[in-house]
Structures are given as structure tokens and as C-alpha cells.
Design a protein around this motif. Structure first.
Motif, short mmCIF file in Angstrom:
data_model
loop_
_atom_site.label_atom_id
_atom_site.label_comp_id
_atom_site.label_asym_id
_atom_site.label_seq_id
_atom_site.Cartn_x
_atom_site.Cartn_y
_atom_site.Cartn_z
N PRO A 66 0.82 -1.23 0.00
CA PRO A 66 0.00 0.00 0.00
C PRO A 66 0.85 1.28 0.00
O PRO A 66 1.88 1.34 0.65
N CYS A 68 2.48 2.70 -2.48
CA CYS A 68 3.69 2.71 -3.29
C CYS A 68 3.43 3.16 -4.73
O CYS A 68 4.33 3.15 -5.56
N GLY A 69 2.18 3.54 -5.04
CA GLY A 69 1.90 3.99 -6.41
C GLY A 69 0.90 3.08 -7.12
O GLY A 69 0.90 3.02 -8.36
N TYR A 217 8.93 3.17 -8.15
CA TYR A 217 8.21 4.44 -8.28
C TYR A 217 9.17 5.54 -8.74
O TYR A 217 8.87 6.31 -9.66
N LYS A 221 8.93 7.66 -12.22
CA LYS A 221 8.76 9.11 -12.12
C LYS A 221 9.83 9.84 -12.96
O LYS A 221 9.56 10.83 -13.61
N PHE A 258 0.91 12.50 -12.31
CA PHE A 258 0.28 12.97 -11.06
C PHE A 258 -0.50 14.26 -11.29
O PHE A 258 -1.64 14.39 -10.86
N TYR A 283 -6.14 9.86 -2.78
CA TYR A 283 -5.14 9.04 -3.49
C TYR A 283 -4.11 9.90 -4.20
O TYR A 283 -3.20 9.37 -4.85
N ARG A 285 -1.78 12.99 -3.17
CA ARG A 285 -1.32 13.94 -2.15
C ARG A 285 -0.23 14.83 -2.74
O ARG A 285 -0.51 15.92 -3.20
N LYS A 286 1.02 14.33 -2.78
CA LYS A 286 2.12 15.15 -3.31
C LYS A 286 2.78 14.51 -4.52
O LYS A 286 3.30 15.19 -5.39
N GLY A 287 2.85 13.18 -4.50
CA GLY A 287 3.47 12.46 -5.61
C GLY A 287 4.94 12.80 -5.80
O GLY A 287 5.41 12.90 -6.92
#
Ligand code: A3P
Length: 319
Positions: A66, A68-69, A217, A221, A258, A283, A285-287
Motif C-alpha cells: 500500500p 507505493c503507487g 516508483y 517518475k 500525477f 489518493y 497527495r504530493k506524488g
């Protein structure tokens, strides 16, 4: 594993009571189930997933620990495998949160009765799960279905989970970051220990790279277009030269970013279609990568870095 558990809700509840139990976030106890600390509400769903799920070779499985993307990976897998059906500008993700398009096997499919007849779903069926790799049903392991795993620096994962859980202030109670950190550090963590979850999929990806694709992740990114292409190849939906020329890879990466997903109306103001406690904006938030440094005290940081070094040493994996 698969034979020992009954299929009936009452009997499952009785059997769960005999497992080792630990306090977790307020109102959310964990049981040590088949070697992992699993949230009470997820256990019946996992048992039914293990005993009832019949995999198809075309199934695509989005897996993760949970926070982790998962949401991101659901969007990417859905967009890549459905791009011949939907246009980018008018696809179901513009109207529904990714979790309402790609259901969780333990939290949606096998938790609510009746959910959906899985047999009538068209190919490719896409499901998600936080179930650790050793607990997956043999039906998945023995089929040609594909498993994609999203991993993340577990310190960022911890901060993300702490914020997410903080939205669920059961009866006004909340868990401080230092209390939560002790649970994380001890491994008494939903679906954890977190490092064992990550290592279980890491090892499976090394043993069977055609079956399990292990993503980080931070790397996705850094270079999303590379991984959109990689996912297309791995999942059996490779991009044609024409699609590459048309910029399809970039378009999917951009749509699933994101910034774009967070700002879709459905994710700004919507609620989950499937019964759930969270609003869609929870789901997103900041990413960001490295946000943990804004929350850890120097002593927490020292302990966490040592813990990660110890747990991942020799595995070939680092974050
Ligand atoms: P933060 O809390 O650090 O912002 P999960 O989807 O597994 O629940 O993980 C949620 C985390 O992924 C949150 O991290 C969230 O902001 C981030 N996230 C959600 N969608 C994303 C996207 N499209 N790209 C990158 N990160 C995303």
C-alpha cells in the motif's frame, strides 16, 4: 494454504480469531496470516481470492505494497492495454477514479457479495492486490497472466500511509507519526513487514522475469515514457512504429501523470463508486520522491536508514 481455510464467512471469522493479533491504527487490527500482518477486513477477501479465483492467461495483475503507487500503476496498465478501444481524451479514467476501474481482489471483488461475475468480464481483465507474492493463488502462478509490481522507497511509503490513514480519524483518535513509525519499524504493518512484501516480489521477478515485472516508483517518475513502453512490451501490448511516431507513448505518460490525474474533476471532488471510506482526492497527495525527509526526526531517519540497509542488504535491491 489454499486447502486449509473454509469458504464460509462465519467459519472464516472463527478461524481468524485463533491467529496472532496486533494493534495497528485505531480500529484497524492486524492478524498474522500465512506469515504476514494482514488487516482484519482484508483476510476473508484474501482467503476467497486464494480459493475461488480462476486466472485467465490474459489477466493483468497490478500488485503493490500500500501507498507505493498503486493508483498510478492502475492507470498506466489500464490505458496501455485499452488504448485501441478508448481515445486519450475520452477514456473511463476521465470519469472514474482508477480504483473504480481496476478493482482490488481482497477489498472489492471478494469482500462484497455479490460484486461482479468475473467470468463475464472481457479480456484483458485487470485486477489489483496487496497480497504478498507467497500468498497468491496457484491459479495465477500457473497461468500465463502477467504480474506488475510497483515498489517505492519505504520511507516515502510510510509518510504517504501516515497521511492517508490520518484522514480516517476513527472517533476523533489519530496515530502520531512516532507511534506509527514504531509499528513500521517493528514490521507490524498492514500487509507487512513491508520489506518482506517488496522482497517477495523482487525475488519472484528475478526467478521469472517474463511473469513478474518489478518497477520502482522513483524510476518511473524519472522516465515515465520509458516505462510506458516497457509495460506495453511486458504486458503483451507493444507499441507499433506508427503509434510511436504519433506520440502515443508520451500521451499515455502525460495522461497518467500525477498533475493530470490529480486535477481531473472526478479526482478533485468525487467519491469512490465502490463503497469505501476515502474521497478520491485522498489518493493524490504530493506524488514526490524524498518527502520523508520533511517528516523524520534525525533519530527516526538514522534508525530507518539502518533498517533498510539491514533488510535489503545482499538482495541487489536498494532505493
Ligand atoms: P504521496 O502520499 O507521497 O503523495 P497508492 O496509489 O499505492 O495508494 O499510493 C499513493 C501515493 O502515490 C501517494 O503518494 C500519491 O500522491 C501517489 N500518486 C498517486 N497518483 C500518482 C501518479 N499518477 N503519479 C505519481 N504518484 C502518484
Amino acid at each position: 494454504n489454499e486447502e486449509k481455510y473454509p469458504n464460509n464467512d462465519m467459519e472464516i471469522q472463527v478461524q481468524i480469531q485463533s491467529l496472532p493479533r496486533a494493534k495497528y491504527w485505531v480500529g484497524d487490527d492486524l492478524y498474522k496470516f500465512q506469515g504476514f500482518w494482514i488487516p482484519t477486513v482484508a483476510i476473508p477477501g484474501i482467503i476467497k481470492f486464494q480459493t475461488q479465483f480462476k486466472a485467465r492467461d490474459s489477466d493483468l495483475l497490478v500488485t503493490s505494497f500500500p501507498k507505493c503507487g498503486t493508483t498510478w500503476l492502475k492507470s498506466l496498465v489500464f490505458m496501455i492495454s485499452n488504448r485501441s478501444i478508448y481515445s486519450i481524451s475520452d477514456n473511463p479514467l476521465t470519469k472514474l477514479n482508477p480504483h473504480d476501474i481496476v478493482p482490488s481482489l481482497e477489498y472489492n471483488v471478494y469482500r462484497f457479495k455479490p460484486y461482479q461475475d468475473l467470468e463475464i468480464l472481457p479480456n484483458p481483465r485487470i485486477f489489483s492486490t496487496h497480497t504478498p507474492h507467497p500468498l497468491l493463488p496457484s491459479s495465477i502462478i500457473n497461468s500465463k497472466s502477467k504480474i506488475v509490481y510497483m515498489s517505492r522507497n519505504l520511507l516515502d511509503q510510510f509518510v504517504s500511509r501516515w497521511h492517508f490513514k490520518g484522514r480516517l480519524k476513527v472517533q476523533g483518535a489519530s496515530t502520531s507519526i512516532s507511534e506509527a513509525f514504531e509499528m513500521f519499524h517493528s514490521g507490524v504493518d498492514g500487509f507487512g513487514p513491508s520489506w518482506e512484501h517488496v522482497l517477495s516480489y523482487w525475488k519472484a521477478s528475478l526467478e521469472n522475469p517474463n511473469k513478474v515485472l518489478f518497477l520502482k516508483y522513483e524510476e518511473v517518475k524519472e522516465n515515465p515514457t520509458f516505462y510506458v513502453k516497457e509495460l506495453g512490451d511486458f504486458l503483451g501490448y507493444p507499441f507499433s512504429e506508427k503509434e510511436v511516431k504519433l506520440g502515443m507513448i508520451e500521451e499515455i505518460a502525460k495522461f497518467c501523470s500525477f498533475e493530470n490525474m490529480k486535477n481531473l474533476e472526478v479526482n478533485k471532488s468525487g467519491k469512490r463508486a465502490i463503497a469505501h471510506s476515502f474521497e478520491n482526492n485522498a489518493y493524490f497527495r504530493k506524488g514526490e520522491v524524498g518527502d520523508w525527509a520533511n517528516y523524520f526526526s534525525p533519530s527516526m531517519a538514522k534508525r530507518a536508514i539502518k533498517l533498510m540497509d539491514d533488510k535489503f542488504s545482499g538482495s541487489g535491491l536498494s532505493f
